[in-house]
Write a protein that holds these residues in place. Sequence first.
Motif, mmCIF file in Angstrom:
data_model
loop_
_atom_site.group_PDB
_atom_site.id
_atom_site.type_symbol
_atom_site.label_atom_id
_atom_site.label_comp_id
_atom_site.label_asym_id
_atom_site.label_seq_id
_atom_site.Cartn_x
_atom_site.Cartn_y
_atom_site.Cartn_z
ATOM 1 N N MET A 1 -12.152 -7.636 -6.954
ATOM 2 C CA MET A 1 -11.350 -6.842 -7.859
ATOM 3 C C MET A 1 -9.880 -6.952 -7.457
ATOM 4 N N LEU A 2 -9.009 -7.028 -8.406
ATOM 5 C CA LEU A 2 -7.595 -7.275 -8.157
ATOM 6 C C LEU A 2 -6.898 -6.102 -7.470
ATOM 7 N N LEU A 3 -7.244 -4.882 -7.813
ATOM 8 C CA LEU A 3 -6.560 -3.721 -7.253
ATOM 9 C C LEU A 3 -7.313 -3.069 -6.099
ATOM 10 N N SER A 4 -8.364 -3.701 -5.600
ATOM 11 C CA SER A 4 -9.086 -3.101 -4.482
ATOM 12 C C SER A 4 -8.261 -3.240 -3.206
ATOM 13 N N LEU A 5 -8.451 -2.276 -2.306
ATOM 14 C CA LEU A 5 -7.684 -2.257 -1.061
ATOM 15 C C LEU A 5 -8.594 -2.681 0.084
ATOM 16 N N HIS A 6 -8.393 -3.884 0.580
ATOM 17 C CA HIS A 6 -9.241 -4.410 1.642
ATOM 18 C C HIS A 6 -8.703 -4.086 3.024
ATOM 19 N N SER A 7 -7.427 -3.805 3.113
ATOM 20 C CA SER A 7 -6.845 -3.510 4.423
ATOM 21 C C SER A 7 -5.667 -2.552 4.248
ATOM 22 N N PRO A 8 -5.312 -1.837 5.304
ATOM 23 C CA PRO A 8 -4.131 -0.965 5.213
ATOM 24 C C PRO A 8 -2.851 -1.744 4.934
ATOM 25 N N PHE A 9 -2.748 -2.953 5.470
ATOM 26 C CA PHE A 9 -1.559 -3.764 5.218
ATOM 27 C C PHE A 9 -1.468 -4.154 3.743
ATOM 28 N N GLY A 10 -2.610 -4.451 3.138
ATOM 29 C CA GLY A 10 -2.629 -4.767 1.713
ATOM 30 C C GLY A 10 -2.200 -3.572 0.876
ATOM 31 N N ALA A 11 -2.661 -2.381 1.263
ATOM 32 C CA ALA A 11 -2.260 -1.169 0.556
ATOM 33 C C ALA A 11 -0.766 -0.936 0.709
ATOM 34 N N PHE A 12 -0.239 -1.173 1.907
ATOM 35 C CA PHE A 12 1.198 -1.006 2.150
ATOM 36 C C PHE A 12 2.006 -1.975 1.294
ATOM 37 N N CYS A 13 1.568 -3.218 1.226
ATOM 38 C CA CYS A 13 2.291 -4.220 0.432
ATOM 39 C C CYS A 13 2.287 -3.865 -1.042
ATOM 40 N N LYS A 14 1.137 -3.408 -1.540
ATOM 41 C CA LYS A 14 1.067 -3.029 -2.958
ATOM 42 C C LYS A 14 1.940 -1.815 -3.252
ATOM 43 N N ALA A 15 1.943 -0.841 -2.348
ATOM 44 C CA ALA A 15 2.785 0.344 -2.546
ATOM 45 C C ALA A 15 4.259 -0.037 -2.479
ATOM 46 N N LEU A 16 4.610 -0.931 -1.570
ATOM 47 C CA LEU A 16 5.999 -1.373 -1.450
ATOM 48 C C LEU A 16 6.444 -2.127 -2.704
ATOM 49 N N CYS A 17 5.598 -2.989 -3.222
ATOM 50 C CA CYS A 17 5.940 -3.725 -4.447
ATOM 51 C C CYS A 17 6.064 -2.780 -5.643
ATOM 52 N N LEU A 18 5.173 -1.799 -5.720
ATOM 53 C CA LEU A 18 5.224 -0.846 -6.819
ATOM 54 C C LEU A 18 6.505 -0.009 -6.745
ATOM 55 N N SER A 19 6.864 0.467 -5.539
ATOM 56 C CA SER A 19 8.091 1.262 -5.440
ATOM 57 C C SER A 19 9.329 0.418 -5.707
ATOM 58 N N ALA A 20 9.319 -0.846 -5.298
ATOM 59 C CA ALA A 20 10.461 -1.716 -5.600
ATOM 60 C C ALA A 20 10.583 -1.950 -7.107
ATOM 61 N N ALA A 21 9.450 -2.111 -7.777
ATOM 62 C CA ALA A 21 9.489 -2.313 -9.231
ATOM 63 C C ALA A 21 9.988 -1.059 -9.940
ATOM 64 N N ILE A 22 9.538 0.110 -9.506
ATOM 65 C CA ILE A 22 9.993 1.363 -10.118
ATOM 66 C C ILE A 22 11.481 1.562 -9.852
ATOM 67 N N TYR A 23 11.932 1.229 -8.633
ATOM 68 C CA TYR A 23 13.361 1.343 -8.320
ATOM 69 C C TYR A 23 14.189 0.431 -9.222
ATOM 70 N N ALA A 24 13.709 -0.782 -9.443
ATOM 71 C CA ALA A 24 14.456 -1.720 -10.287
ATOM 72 C C ALA A 24 14.520 -1.236 -11.733
ATOM 73 N N VAL A 25 13.443 -0.673 -12.221
ATOM 74 C CA VAL A 25 13.401 -0.192 -13.604
ATOM 75 C C VAL A 25 14.209 1.099 -13.764
ATOM 76 N N SER A 26 14.356 1.859 -12.677
ATOM 77 C CA SER A 26 15.048 3.147 -12.779
ATOM 78 C C SER A 26 16.559 3.028 -12.642
ATOM 79 N N GLY A 27 17.085 1.841 -12.617
ATOM 80 C CA GLY A 27 18.523 1.643 -12.475
ATOM 81 C C GLY A 27 19.315 2.212 -13.641
ATOM 82 N N PRO A 28 20.560 2.574 -13.397
ATOM 83 C CA PRO A 28 21.378 3.172 -14.448
ATOM 84 C C PRO A 28 21.672 2.219 -15.610
ATOM 85 N N ALA A 29 21.595 0.920 -15.382
ATOM 86 C CA ALA A 29 21.874 -0.024 -16.464
ATOM 87 C C ALA A 29 20.803 0.022 -17.557
#
Length: 84
Positions: A1-29
């Motif tokens: 499954m694409l969104l399954s969490l096999h390791s804590p590092f994988g969960a960290f990477c997915k959370a980091l990518c998600l927060s970076a994407a939200i930060y980019a979309v939340s820009g004032p522009a």
Amino acid sequence: MLLSLHSPFGAFCKALCLSAAIYAVSGPALSRYRPEIVDVPLSRYHQAVNEMFSDQTPVLAMVTDPLKASPHILRRKIDGMLRR
């Protein structure tokens, strides 16, 4: 499954990518393209992330300073209890 969490590092990477994407979309522009009900929380998130990274207080000092002060605070509390 694409969104399954096999390791804590994988969960960290997915959370980091998600927060970076939200930060980019939340820009004032991009605020003029968002409805107001979505724009307010995203703008606050963007501002909070900016404040966190622009803060000059080192993160380690926020943890170590109270620990360094704790013996003095504890000593004062014990002295106060002994005086009673």
